[in-house]
Design a protein around this motif. Structure first.
Motif, mmCIF file in Angstrom:
data_model
loop_
_atom_site.group_PDB
_atom_site.id
_atom_site.type_symbol
_atom_site.label_atom_id
_atom_site.label_comp_id
_atom_site.label_asym_id
_atom_site.label_seq_id
_atom_site.Cartn_x
_atom_site.Cartn_y
_atom_site.Cartn_z
ATOM 1 N N LEU A 247 -3.853 0.906 -4.045
ATOM 2 C CA LEU A 247 -3.324 2.234 -3.366
ATOM 3 C C LEU A 247 -1.742 1.626 -2.514
ATOM 4 O O LEU A 247 -1.284 2.527 -2.226
ATOM 5 N N VAL A 248 -2.612 0.383 -2.058
ATOM 6 C CA VAL A 248 -0.671 0.015 -1.227
ATOM 7 C C VAL A 248 0.825 -0.926 -2.237
ATOM 8 O O VAL A 248 1.697 -0.489 -1.698
ATOM 9 N N ALA A 249 0.464 -0.768 -3.480
ATOM 10 C CA ALA A 249 1.408 -1.356 -4.635
ATOM 11 C C ALA A 249 2.154 0.405 -4.688
ATOM 12 O O ALA A 249 3.143 0.094 -5.051
ATOM 13 N N THR A 250 1.123 0.932 -5.024
ATOM 14 C CA THR A 250 1.773 2.624 -5.434
ATOM 15 C C THR A 250 2.592 2.860 -3.760
ATOM 16 O O THR A 250 3.469 3.665 -4.449
ATOM 17 N N ALA A 251 1.990 2.604 -3.091
ATOM 18 C CA ALA A 251 2.696 3.047 -1.677
ATOM 19 C C ALA A 251 4.060 2.383 -1.703
ATOM 20 O O ALA A 251 4.803 2.864 -0.775
ATOM 21 N N GLY A 269 -5.300 8.360 -4.616
ATOM 22 C CA GLY A 269 -5.001 7.866 -3.574
ATOM 23 C C GLY A 269 -6.381 8.478 -2.031
ATOM 24 O O GLY A 269 -7.210 7.863 -1.792
ATOM 25 N N LEU A 270 -6.606 9.657 -2.583
ATOM 26 C CA LEU A 270 -7.086 10.260 -1.014
ATOM 27 C C LEU A 270 -8.509 10.199 -1.540
ATOM 28 O O LEU A 270 -9.877 9.798 -1.452
ATOM 29 N N VAL A 271 -9.254 10.054 -3.175
ATOM 30 C CA VAL A 271 -10.285 9.609 -3.779
ATOM 31 C C VAL A 271 -10.962 8.614 -3.609
ATOM 32 O O VAL A 271 -11.550 8.559 -3.744
#
Length: 308
Positions: A247-251, A269-271
């Protein structure tokens, strides 16, 4: 008591959040095509630093226990991650790695006596689905060896987490963290030399800064926080926090590198966040009654003593 637990969860969550920055640091600061070297530099100097600061060496059974934990949590895990990264698209490797909470829940049921609940199972499956939406691409191709390496990496890390909870170290947290980092780094060193050859003859200031960040922040700090979380919390709950890494890597890819963020990724990400919340707010697992000749140990009842 609840506020204290929330604080521990949030501090522990910093570890996978830090690991989520590894992709950005690797691509922007480190020499290309040297992932095993990055793993060695990340683990070995940080471990030696922690051992030097604490001035504590393993005693008795902790010589082999630290070696086993270091191999599972760091050395073997990094090596398998390297194989998976080279033979699979990143999204496939990350999705298979997201199986780890489910694996930890199953191992904790067998080795620690934690109950494997339907809620935990569904949250783990939701986490895998969320990560797949976050990072998986429709044109991703599968490779048998790469899939085996990715699944193997999840298995060895899951086993390391559960054994870290089962084995209680009498030494300070920083010392046991250092032992594992040294053991993992020493295991990875000959593999890196064999596969990648000797380190580059020259390193730029950016390279040195990147390696320094991985060693001090990505290893010494992050692993100390991670192992502290395993000491205080259920290993299953801690492992769910690992879903924060993709999640952090994508953000960061979106914020710092200008990568496109699709609606499917936002949904993923929400899931992932929902799975994390469900896992952390579920009832604490109660130990099963010990069967004859065996004492079942609850992973959540060892808060003050268990350590990775």
């Amino acid at each position: 008591m609840l506020s204290n637990r929330i604080g521990i969860v949030l501090v522990t969550a910093l570890a996978p959040a830090i690991w989520g920055t590894t992709y950005l640091v690797t691509t922007e600061f480190l020499p290309p095509d040297r992932p095993l070297l990055a793993g060695v530099v990340r683990a070995l100097p940080a471990g030696l630093l922690l051992v030097a600061l604490t001035r504590r060496l393993p005693r008795g059974v902790w010589w082999w226990r630290a070696s086993v934990l270091g191999a599972l949590n760091i050395g073997a895990f990094f090596a398998l991650l390297f194989v998976a990264a080279y033979r699979l698209p990143g999204g496939v490797a990350a999705t298979l790695g997201a199986l780890q909470p489910l694996l930890v829940a199953g191992l904790a049921a067998g080795l620690l006596g934690e109950r494997l609940t339907l809620r935990t199972t569904l949250a783990a499956l939701a986490g895998v689905a969320g990560v797949s939406l976050l990072v998986l691409r429709a044109d991703a191709r599968l490779d048998g060896l790469g899939v085996a390496a990715a699944v193997g990496g999840a298995v060895v890390m899951a086993t390391g987490v559960v054994l870290s909870k089962r084995w209680t170290s009498p030494a300070p947290l920083l010392a046991t963290t250092g032992w594992q980092l040294v053991a993992g780094g020493l295991l990875l060193l000959p593999v890196a030399l064999l596969v990648e050859g000797p380190p580059p003859a020259t390193l730029s200031a950016a390279n040195l800064a990147g390696y320094g960040y991985l060693a001090i922040v990505g290893a010494a700090l992050a692993y100390t926080l991670w192992f502290r979380g395993i000491r205080a919390l259920s290993p299953t709950g801690v492992t769910f926090l690992g879903l924060l890494s993709p999640l952090v890597a994508t953000a960061l890819g979106w914020l710092a590198l200008g990568q496109e963020l699709t609606p499917a990724q936002v949904l993923g990400g929400l899931v992932v966040l929902a799975a994390l919340v469900v896992a952390q707010t579920s009832r604490r697992a109660r130990p099963r009654r010990p069967v004859a000749g065996r004492v079942a140990v609850s992973g959540t009842s060892q808060r003050a003593s268990s350590i990775n």
